[in-house]
Scaffold this motif. Sequence first.
Motif, mmCIF file in Angstrom:
data_model
loop_
_atom_site.group_PDB
_atom_site.id
_atom_site.type_symbol
_atom_site.label_atom_id
_atom_site.label_comp_id
_atom_site.label_asym_id
_atom_site.label_seq_id
_atom_site.Cartn_x
_atom_site.Cartn_y
_atom_site.Cartn_z
ATOM 1 N N PHE A 139 0.560 -1.612 0.083
ATOM 2 C CA PHE A 139 -0.051 0.320 0.062
ATOM 3 C C PHE A 139 0.849 1.297 0.479
ATOM 4 O O PHE A 139 2.284 1.241 0.446
ATOM 5 C CB PHE A 139 -0.758 -0.333 1.041
ATOM 6 C CG PHE A 139 -0.255 0.178 2.584
ATOM 7 C CD1 PHE A 139 -0.538 1.122 3.375
ATOM 8 C CD2 PHE A 139 -0.166 -1.080 3.706
ATOM 9 C CE1 PHE A 139 0.392 0.910 4.771
ATOM 10 C CE2 PHE A 139 0.752 -1.261 4.149
ATOM 11 C CZ PHE A 139 0.761 0.316 5.327
ATOM 12 N N TRP A 157 -3.045 9.647 4.369
ATOM 13 C CA TRP A 157 -3.741 9.383 3.331
ATOM 14 C C TRP A 157 -3.027 8.010 2.971
ATOM 15 O O TRP A 157 -1.522 7.705 2.515
ATOM 16 C CB TRP A 157 -3.473 10.469 2.506
ATOM 17 C CG TRP A 157 -4.842 11.060 2.453
ATOM 18 C CD1 TRP A 157 -3.923 12.086 2.446
ATOM 19 C CD2 TRP A 157 -5.498 11.748 2.421
ATOM 20 N NE1 TRP A 157 -5.297 13.555 2.365
ATOM 21 C CE2 TRP A 157 -6.454 12.759 2.312
ATOM 22 C CE3 TRP A 157 -7.434 10.750 2.000
ATOM 23 C CZ2 TRP A 157 -7.782 13.101 2.474
ATOM 24 C CZ3 TRP A 157 -8.735 11.105 2.079
ATOM 25 C CH2 TRP A 157 -8.486 11.929 2.013
ATOM 26 N N CYS A 158 -3.926 6.926 2.515
ATOM 27 C CA CYS A 158 -3.270 5.860 2.496
ATOM 28 C C CYS A 158 -4.840 4.983 1.247
ATOM 29 O O CYS A 158 -5.715 5.033 1.252
ATOM 30 C CB CYS A 158 -3.584 4.603 3.589
ATOM 31 S SG CYS A 158 -2.493 5.151 4.988
ATOM 32 N N ARG A 159 -3.452 3.856 0.841
ATOM 33 C CA ARG A 159 -4.753 3.198 -0.032
ATOM 34 C C ARG A 159 -3.425 2.504 -1.062
ATOM 35 O O ARG A 159 -2.467 2.632 -1.114
ATOM 36 C CB ARG A 159 -4.540 3.682 -1.689
ATOM 37 C CG ARG A 159 -3.613 4.570 -2.535
ATOM 38 C CD ARG A 159 -4.401 5.240 -3.690
ATOM 39 N NE ARG A 159 -3.225 5.198 -4.778
ATOM 40 C CZ ARG A 159 -2.502 6.207 -5.696
ATOM 41 N NH1 ARG A 159 -3.928 6.502 -6.497
ATOM 42 N NH2 ARG A 159 -1.968 6.549 -6.361
ATOM 43 N N ASN A 171 -12.303 -6.571 1.008
ATOM 44 C CA ASN A 171 -12.291 -5.120 1.445
ATOM 45 C C ASN A 171 -11.757 -4.574 2.498
ATOM 46 O O ASN A 171 -10.940 -4.114 2.998
ATOM 47 C CB ASN A 171 -12.839 -4.348 0.623
ATOM 48 C CG ASN A 171 -13.516 -4.383 -0.924
ATOM 49 O OD1 ASN A 171 -11.916 -4.646 -1.763
ATOM 50 N ND2 ASN A 171 -13.968 -4.016 -1.549
ATOM 51 N N PRO A 218 -10.640 0.050 -0.606
ATOM 52 C CA PRO A 218 -8.962 -0.010 -0.132
ATOM 53 C C PRO A 218 -8.433 0.671 -1.934
ATOM 54 O O PRO A 218 -7.544 1.178 -1.553
ATOM 55 C CB PRO A 218 -8.344 -1.208 0.077
ATOM 56 C CG PRO A 218 -9.514 -2.089 -0.182
ATOM 57 C CD PRO A 218 -11.228 -1.058 -0.257
ATOM 58 N N SER A 219 -8.932 0.900 -2.454
ATOM 59 C CA SER A 219 -7.796 0.697 -4.293
ATOM 60 C C SER A 219 -8.015 2.410 -3.990
ATOM 61 O O SER A 219 -6.941 2.926 -4.783
ATOM 62 C CB SER A 219 -8.054 0.155 -5.281
ATOM 63 O OG SER A 219 -10.092 0.614 -5.539
ATOM 64 N N HIS A 220 -9.126 3.371 -2.809
ATOM 65 C CA HIS A 220 -9.314 4.836 -3.324
ATOM 66 C C HIS A 220 -8.505 5.184 -2.230
ATOM 67 O O HIS A 220 -8.441 4.127 -0.921
ATOM 68 C CB HIS A 220 -10.614 5.321 -3.555
ATOM 69 C CG HIS A 220 -11.339 4.900 -4.486
ATOM 70 N ND1 HIS A 220 -12.325 5.282 -5.173
ATOM 71 C CD2 HIS A 220 -10.508 4.227 -5.892
ATOM 72 C CE1 HIS A 220 -13.038 4.913 -6.055
ATOM 73 N NE2 HIS A 220 -11.651 4.016 -7.037
ATOM 74 N N TRP A 221 -8.374 6.471 -1.797
ATOM 75 C CA TRP A 221 -7.248 7.575 -0.609
ATOM 76 C C TRP A 221 -8.333 6.891 -0.025
ATOM 77 O O TRP A 221 -9.133 7.161 0.187
ATOM 78 C CB TRP A 221 -7.211 8.880 -1.570
ATOM 79 C CG TRP A 221 -5.706 8.457 -2.277
ATOM 80 C CD1 TRP A 221 -5.706 8.917 -3.566
ATOM 81 C CD2 TRP A 221 -4.504 8.388 -1.838
ATOM 82 N NE1 TRP A 221 -5.246 9.250 -3.779
ATOM 83 C CE2 TRP A 221 -4.163 8.198 -3.017
ATOM 84 C CE3 TRP A 221 -3.671 8.293 -0.323
ATOM 85 C CZ2 TRP A 221 -2.258 8.358 -3.347
ATOM 86 C CZ3 TRP A 221 -2.210 7.251 -0.698
ATOM 87 C CH2 TRP A 221 -2.343 7.571 -1.950
ATOM 88 N N MET A 222 -7.841 6.442 1.613
ATOM 89 C CA MET A 222 -8.977 6.612 2.716
ATOM 90 C C MET A 222 -7.698 7.573 3.810
ATOM 91 O O MET A 222 -6.552 7.583 3.484
ATOM 92 C CB MET A 222 -8.975 5.353 3.092
ATOM 93 C CG MET A 222 -9.334 4.446 2.394
ATOM 94 S SD MET A 222 -9.359 2.999 3.525
ATOM 95 C CE MET A 222 -7.694 2.260 2.847
ATOM 96 N N ASP A 244 -13.380 8.147 4.176
ATOM 97 C CA ASP A 244 -12.943 8.181 2.647
ATOM 98 C C ASP A 244 -12.864 9.476 2.510
ATOM 99 O O ASP A 244 -13.244 10.217 3.120
ATOM 100 C CB ASP A 244 -13.914 7.066 1.695
ATOM 101 C CG ASP A 244 -14.962 7.565 1.996
ATOM 102 O OD1 ASP A 244 -16.057 8.896 2.055
ATOM 103 O OD2 ASP A 244 -16.316 7.019 1.468
#
Length: 264
Positions: A139, A157-159, A171, A218-222, A244
């Motif tokens: 990630f 921010w993590c993804r 997910n 989780p493929s989008h920024w969290m 999100d």
Amino acid sequence: MFRNMTLEQILALRELGDDWFEGVGPEYPWGGLYGGQLIAQALMAAGATVDPGRNVHSLHAHFIRRGDNGKPVRYRVERERDGGSFSTRLVHAYQGQRRLLASTISFTTATGGCSSRLALDRYPPAEELTSTCQWFSQFERRGLPDATHGRLSSAAWCRVLDSIPDTPLSNAAALAYISDDLPTEAVMLSDPEPPQSIGEYFSASLDYSIWFHDNPDPSHWMLMEFQCEARSSDRGLARGLAIDASGRRLASVSQEVLLRSPRS
């Protein structure tokens, strides 16, 4: 032995029969196992024994022993209860006869999205930041400047970088995998004179809880943000959240960590 692994490979457990499962992980820089791996794999093992119509809503775990990242981990699932709305599983992680983790994981029927949303006005978007902390390849993490959230908290921010199966279980496990990264840093920042990196401490996760409020992607920024809410001797309790980019609250996390200063 398992130096380069994708998150999909980490989450793909081998079924051994009689509710036993086996998982492997990559070599981590510190030589042991990453707590996020144990949590995520325990969740995948429990989910394999639950009706697909039920999604995880909470996980509570105690880390018992340090693991060896050169060996597989076996997970024993106990089917504690299947009720009308909730299913409860007990999951224990082993290497040989050594138990590494004991956890309770609860699933429930889908109840719709979370109505709780948080304002993100004071946080710069991920696209304006650069990647930080590169011990992982599964990630991406982009740390936020202290001015946006305060020196005594840790935020990023993590993804997920890897492609994983687009299922609620995978997910949720991916979010859990990432969520173990920041709590120790938040406790470190509560030190009046923190060193430059966590590597200057002896640290270990003691216990962990996560409550899922909505299905993550989780493929989008969290955005994940943690604060140390209590410090007692060499133990610290960090609490945080994952949201999100629209401000939708995805999960709440609490973790107690052991953190021994180089000065002690």
